[in-house]
Scaffold this active site. Structure first.
Site, short mmCIF file in Angstrom:
data_model
loop_
_atom_site.label_atom_id
_atom_site.label_comp_id
_atom_site.label_asym_id
_atom_site.label_seq_id
_atom_site.Cartn_x
_atom_site.Cartn_y
_atom_site.Cartn_z
N ARG A 38 0.57 -0.99 -0.02
CA ARG A 38 -0.10 0.27 0.02
C ARG A 38 1.24 1.44 0.76
O ARG A 38 0.48 1.85 -0.97
CB ARG A 38 -1.45 -0.15 1.39
CG ARG A 38 -2.38 0.79 1.21
CD ARG A 38 -2.54 1.24 2.67
NE ARG A 38 -3.60 -0.22 2.75
CZ ARG A 38 -4.43 -0.07 3.28
NH1 ARG A 38 -4.28 0.72 4.67
NH2 ARG A 38 -4.97 -0.76 3.54
N HIS A 84 -8.74 -3.41 -7.44
CA HIS A 84 -7.87 -2.67 -6.65
C HIS A 84 -9.32 -2.82 -5.33
O HIS A 84 -9.79 -1.77 -6.20
CB HIS A 84 -7.36 -1.07 -6.61
CG HIS A 84 -6.51 -0.74 -6.16
ND1 HIS A 84 -5.24 -1.45 -5.47
CD2 HIS A 84 -6.96 0.30 -4.88
CE1 HIS A 84 -5.44 -0.75 -3.86
NE2 HIS A 84 -5.83 0.62 -3.86
N TYR A 128 -17.51 13.72 -15.09
CA TYR A 128 -17.13 14.63 -15.90
C TYR A 128 -16.02 14.54 -15.97
O TYR A 128 -15.73 15.12 -16.91
CB TYR A 128 -17.51 16.00 -14.86
CG TYR A 128 -18.66 16.22 -13.55
CD1 TYR A 128 -19.88 16.10 -14.92
CD2 TYR A 128 -18.63 16.49 -12.61
CE1 TYR A 128 -21.32 16.25 -13.91
CE2 TYR A 128 -20.28 16.34 -11.60
CZ TYR A 128 -21.12 16.66 -12.26
OH TYR A 128 -22.21 16.23 -12.60
#
Length: 765
Positions: A38, A84, A128
């Protein structure tokens, strides 16, 4: 009777285990997962798993630099669905960072839409925005289809993902990384690719090259936002030699282009009439521009930067922050140094080269060792690519050999195929073909049975044999491997050379001149002020030295139920000492007093004075002065005024008090005074030499006067030959002086005797 034969679910079983060992085992698993999967980047490709999975998903979606953009939501969906299994927002935030040219020195994602800005504003929602890969990302992933890296199963076993990316782009140092794991962290700045490649080439040619030699061509960080690294070359070198250190990063003062096209590096922009202003064109890395401007504006509002009049943000696509001085007489260097000291215009970047090596083991590496390990990984990738190509060539040569045999015996092959039920077995036996060769011949199209095809096959066979020979030589020769890697790096350097827009160095490495030592008090405009503190703790400052009258308080108005307590004449550059009966002293700048047009402000909003403490004195700090401090129990000492200044709102504990003990006397000791006069509640007076009073920084002090009943009423200092003076009662304002004080002069700690006739009945000097 029915018997239930269902076996118990092992997950329902209760395991009896010590809590501490069970907790430590599980926390260890979590810690290792955080470290290796991580938070820390891999040395070989410089990526964390989330970034690697993002780029891999975009590659699978064919979002190449030359292809059309796709919605970011599509990418995020694929990443969290296949590779993931984390929150969509965290994945999108990671993707946004890969696209920000002010976060990454060499962006790996090209964004279309609002991907945030250097002001600190967030990106638009992923529905967007659109994205695709950059050329740099493609270079980082080059070779994925050439057997260069291992592929591992995804979290659900349905897909595969690469363990690392094999590309030759040196992403770890080029783009840097930061992360916090369990018990360790990493913080790697970005660097210039051309310098990284030059240093790597030096190590390839000379693996024993010393660190100092590397630092001749590897100069230090090259941040996406530019700026200046102002540490000495020795300090920078030491940080990279140990893998840990702190680098000072400053914004760049630059006033725009002059007539000759040059940048004015001083940052001073000349205006008419001798006026000027300072202009910032670059800010330190990871500093939000909006936060910096808010910081400076707050300093102006709090009057902590009085030589600065205003700050304006005139940025468009380029940063332009304007600082307007209070007057044209302000020293520009003083203004710069004060901004560096008081704001984040100068920050410290903590270097920590903590990475995962090829065994997934974390470690802090020096620059030299990090580059050597990266070269080693690239050689390994080169060998794997070579072996993969050799396997492909061998497989193709096998088929070509079969095709050529077929052309040489074309009529017999056709006869066997037409007449035999099992032509494959007979062909393999008669022409000594392998299973793959026989299968390939049987699958040939009729159009391939041209004479010209045989010539093309032999030409291809010759080319492949030549390539095979070269690749075998490459596998057997470490020197050839190094030469090949150098050639590939040199080709990459052309894309990121100093002459290219992307490769040109942005951050200047230049040791700063010695810091100009300055006092913040020097920036305060000196002006007279009259300080007033009311009985209920409301403080204010009136401009000028307002007459404070015979009563000491002048014509100040107070809230109902409040009244005068302390008043003093000072300058705005002075510091005020406020003493409380609990023995603590507080410091307040005279320039920070609220206006006297109203009733002022409660002093407790400006200082952290204990609720039960009572203010007993307000004095103007005089450097070098001494103060007489005495408690109600008759103990006391002298203190240097400088030792009483407090740096924080919490004040400074000076006189040690306990239940029933309070600080009751705080008086400045004039330089010409040589004796101390102490009077008790029992109206006994003693006078002793000032030399008997110790000078302490903190404590209870020594016994000034001994009492059988009551305690200390007041204490003061005097010049013995001038005698003792006190104000007479009534409205006459007359002062009486007793010149012969020999009757009361005794050793410190005596009980004393009654004072001269006419001494005030309240026992106050």
């Amino acid at each position: 009777m029915t018997t239930d034969t269902t076996e118990p679910d092992p997950f329902d079983a209760i395991v009896d285990a010590p809590f501490d060992s069970a907790l430590s085992e599980r926390y260890l698993v979590y810690a290792l997962s955080t470290i290796t999967a991580r938070s820390l980047p891999d040395l070989r490709d410089g990526l964390k798993p989330v970034h690697r999975r993002l780029l891999w998903a975009m590659r699978q979606l064919k979002l190449n630099p030359t292809d059309a953009f796709k919605k970011s939501a599509r990418v995020v969906g694929d990443v969290i669905g296949k590779y993931h299994p984390h929150g969509d927002q965290s994945v999108y935030d990671a993707m946004v960072r890969l696209a920000q040219d002010f976060s990454l020195r060499y962006p790996l994602v090209e964004g279309q839409g609002n991907f945030g800005n250097i002001d600190g504003d967030n990106a638009a929602a992923y529905r967007y925005t659109e994205a695709r890969l950059t050329k740099t990302a493609v270079q980082l992933m080059a070779g994925l289809d050439e057997g260069t890296v291992n592929f591992i199963p995804t979290y659900n076993g349905e897909e595969e993902e690469p363990e690392i990316f094999p590309g030759i782009f040196p992403n770890l140092l080029a783009n840097g990384s930061s992360g916090i794991a369990v018990g360790m962290a990493t913080n790697i700045p970005s660097h210039n690719v051309a310098e990284i490649i030059d240093a790597t080439l030096m190590l390839i040619d000379n693996p024993t090259a010393e660190h100092d030699e590397l630092m001749q061509i590897f100069h230090g960080p090259d941040f996406a936002t530019g700026g200046l690294v102002v540490d000495s070359p020795a300090a920078i070198s030491r940080a990279y030699e140990t893998g840990k250190g702190a680098l000072r990063v400053r914004g760049r003062f630059s006033a725009g282009r002059e007539a000759d096209g040059a940048w004015e590096a001083s940052g001073i922009e000349r205006l008419g009439g001798g006026q000027w202003q300072l202009v910032i064109s670059e800010i330190p890395y990871q500093l939000a521009k909006g936060k910096l401007i808010e910081q400076v504006a707050q300093l102006i509002a709090d009057k902590k930067l009085p030589i600065l009049e205003d700050v304006r943000d005139e940025s468009d696509t380029q940063i332009r922050i304007v600082f307007v001085p209070k007057s044209r007489n302000v020293d520009p260097e003083l203004l710069k140094e004060s901004l560096f000291k008081l704001t984040d215009l100068e920050t410290r970047f903590g270097l920590n080269l903590n990475v995962l090596d090829d065994t997934r083991t974390p470690g802090v590496l020096s620059l030299r060792l990090l580059l050597l390990e990266w070269v080693k990984s690239q050689i390994d990738i080169l060998l794997r690519r070579t072996q993969h190509r050799l396997d492909k060539i061998a497989a193709r040569l096998e088929l070509l050999g079969g095709y050529i045999i077929a052309f040489l015996n074309l009529d017999r092959i056709i006869e066997i195929i037409r007449t035999q039920d099992e032509p494959k077995v007979l062909m393999m036996a008669e022409f000594e073909l392998t299973d793959r060769q026989a299968e390939a011949i049987l699958n040939m199209r009729l159009r391939s049975l041209r004479r010209l095809e045989e010539m093309e096959l032999r030409r291809e066979q010759g080319d492949l044999l030549g390539e095979q020979d070269e690749l075998n030589k490459l596998l057997e020769s470490p020197a050839r491997q190094r030469t090949r890697l150098k050639r590939d790096l040199a080709a990459l350097r052309k894309d990121y050379g100093e002459e290219t827009a992307l490769g040109r160095r942005r951050t200047t490495i230049a040791e700063a001149a010695p810091t100009v030592e300055f006092s913040m008090d020097a920036m305060i405009e000196k002006a007279p002020v009259t300080v007033n503190l009311s009985a209920k703790g409301w403080v204010r400052g009136a401009s000028g030295h307002v007459p404070i009258g015979a009563d000491g308080f002048g014509d100040f108005k107070y809230k109902e139920g409040d009244g005068p307590a302390f008043a003093a004449h000072a300058q705005t550059t002075d510091k005020l000492l406020i003493a409380c009966d609990n023995g603590r002293f507080y410091t307040l700048g005279a320039d920070k007093l609220p206006s006297a047009r109203g009733f002022g402000e409660p002093i407790r909003t400006m200082l952290d004075i204990d609720a039960g403490a009572e203010i007993i004195a307000l004095l103007v700090y005089r450097p070098g002065a001494q103060l007489l401090l005495a408690s109600n129990t008759g103990r006391g000492f002298a203190a240097e005024a400088g030792e009483l200044l407090a740096e924080t709102r919490k004040g400074r504990g000076v006189v040690n008090t306990k239940p029933g003990v309070k600080l009751s006397v705080v008086r400045e000791i004039p330089a010409e005074h040589d004796h101390i006069a102490v009077v008790g509640d029992n109206r006994k007076l003693v006078i002793f030499s000032l030399e008997e009073l110790p000078v302490l920084a903190k404590g209870q002090g020594v016994t000034l006067q001994r009492y059988r009943d009551g305690g200390l009423a007041d204490a003061t200092t005097l010049k013995l030959e001038d005698g003792l003076s006190w104000k007479m009662g009534g409205e006459t304002g007359r002062t009486r002086t007793e010149s012969d004080m020999r009757l009361w002069k005794v050793a410190r700690g005596a009980a004393g005797r009654l004072p001269p006739g006419g001494f005030p009945r309240d026992n106050k000097f």
